[in-house]
Scaffold this active site. Sequence first.
Site, PDB file in Angstrom:
ATOM      1  N   VAL A   1      70.696  -2.395  -2.568  1.00  0.00           N
ATOM      2  CA  VAL A   1      70.208  -3.775  -2.765  1.00  0.00           C
ATOM      3  C   VAL A   1      71.414  -4.696  -2.895  1.00  0.00           C
ATOM      4  O   VAL A   1      72.255  -4.483  -3.774  1.00  0.00           O
ATOM      5  CB  VAL A   1      69.414  -3.913  -4.098  1.00  0.00           C
ATOM      6  CG1 VAL A   1      68.768  -5.294  -4.181  1.00  0.00           C
ATOM      7  CG2 VAL A   1      68.388  -2.825  -4.272  1.00  0.00           C
ATOM      8  N   HIS A   2      71.528  -5.670  -2.031  1.00  0.00           N
ATOM      9  CA  HIS A   2      72.623  -6.624  -2.216  1.00  0.00           C
ATOM     10  C   HIS A   2      72.369  -8.007  -1.626  1.00  0.00           C
ATOM     11  O   HIS A   2      73.174  -8.911  -1.811  1.00  0.00           O
ATOM     12  CB  HIS A   2      73.925  -6.068  -1.628  1.00  0.00           C
ATOM     13  CG  HIS A   2      73.991  -6.176  -0.128  1.00  0.00           C
ATOM     14  ND1 HIS A   2      73.202  -5.415   0.689  1.00  0.00           N
ATOM     15  CD2 HIS A   2      74.732  -6.967   0.684  1.00  0.00           C
ATOM     16  CE1 HIS A   2      73.477  -5.722   1.954  1.00  0.00           C
ATOM     17  NE2 HIS A   2      74.390  -6.666   1.980  1.00  0.00           N
ATOM     18  N   ARG A   3      71.255  -8.203  -0.909  1.00  0.00           N
ATOM     19  CA  ARG A   3      71.001  -9.509  -0.281  1.00  0.00           C
ATOM     20  C   ARG A   3      70.810 -10.596  -1.323  1.00  0.00           C
ATOM     21  O   ARG A   3      70.087 -10.399  -2.303  1.00  0.00           O
ATOM     22  CB  ARG A   3      69.703  -9.469   0.543  1.00  0.00           C
ATOM     23  CG  ARG A   3      69.805  -8.783   1.876  1.00  0.00           C
ATOM     24  CD  ARG A   3      69.857  -9.776   3.020  1.00  0.00           C
ATOM     25  NE  ARG A   3      71.219  -9.894   3.496  1.00  0.00           N
ATOM     26  CZ  ARG A   3      71.866  -8.957   4.184  1.00  0.00           C
ATOM     27  NH1 ARG A   3      71.279  -7.832   4.503  1.00  0.00           N
ATOM     28  NH2 ARG A   3      73.105  -9.155   4.558  1.00  0.00           N
TER      29      ARG A   3
END
Length: 357
Positions: free
Chosen positions: A203-205
């Site tokens: 998860v990084h957006r």
Amino acid sequence: MKKIVTVLGARPQFIKASVVSHAIAQTPGLTEVVVHTGQHFDANMSDVFFAELGMSKPDYFLNIHGGTHGAMTGRMLAEVEKVLLEEKPDVVLVYGDTNSTLAGALAAAKIHIPVAHVEAGLRSFNMAMPEEINRILTDNISKILFCPTETAVKNLHSEGFTKKPVSIAQVGDVMQDAAIHFANRSKMPEIGNVGQGFVLATVHRAENTDNPENILNIANAINKIHQEIAQVILPLHPRTRNLIQKAGIELNVKIIDPVGYLEMIGLLQECGLVLTDSGGLQKEAYFFGKPCVTMREQTEWSELVEMGVNVLVGTDTKIIINEVKENIDRQIADDMSVYGGGKASERIVEKIKSLSL
Ligand code: UDP
């Protein structure tokens, strides 16, 4: 001799460039100078890729990171321009959709150096994403548009690019080249015995990490999946780690530091499903025959959704959990030709060599 200046700076760009730079080095008549903006700079977000993927040290390291998007892009623009004025390349090569992509392309276009954009034509049609702004602007100032897919070519056609004096080529996806090239050098990270069939999550957006409701929904879903469906292994991006800590969100899953690409392939080979908001991982799941559940509302890799191997679930906790349950360990059809079959870097280099710039 044709001189290429490659501008890169973020994790996925190191992986993409590793195969193209290798092809450039093998091609007589081409020479490459690599400029690393510094956008990603930690050992496990940058150095590990240069060390493991057989890339030479960048010729320039600009050490620019942090700050707002505008400030970061502006500083990159000024510094890349200095390098280009010094190096006087025939072409500037940029990848993907980061601030480093846009800064490199804009610095070149302003001083009339042709820009070649790898991953041209991709669209999520969501202008709230910083990546969408970067890719649309970069396409519009590029002379050579290397499209990974037929959809990407169609997007450019519908935006009127055929009327411009530019060259559009469907070359395939360089990430497939990398997946094929490095597959037999994969290794598992040292995380104890995790067996097979785990959920590999990333998860990084910004639209997920910067929205408190979205990141909480995702954390709740991941915790529940880990408790009830399968072990979740989460190589955590540094910005997500910071944001989660600040927000006091608890993640009771197997969190590890970001891993190198060879370890990522190791995890992909052993997992039962990929749960992600990454662009690159959606395809890598497919390259390694794994179903993917994507925590976004749109994807620029729409063919995977059409083929039924990737499900878009947004950030609703229940939907995420249900789709993971439905899809884990599912066999997926493979038609590897969709992404060019591993010949993209060869085609890119041939095209750059043959063009009169
Ligand atoms: N990746 C990696 N280690 C990690 C997480 C991702 O090597 O801990 C690789 C992943 O396999 C893919 C690329 O980084 O090749 C994707 O980068 P990211 O998700 O940061 O960016 P995006 O593709 O969304 O632009």
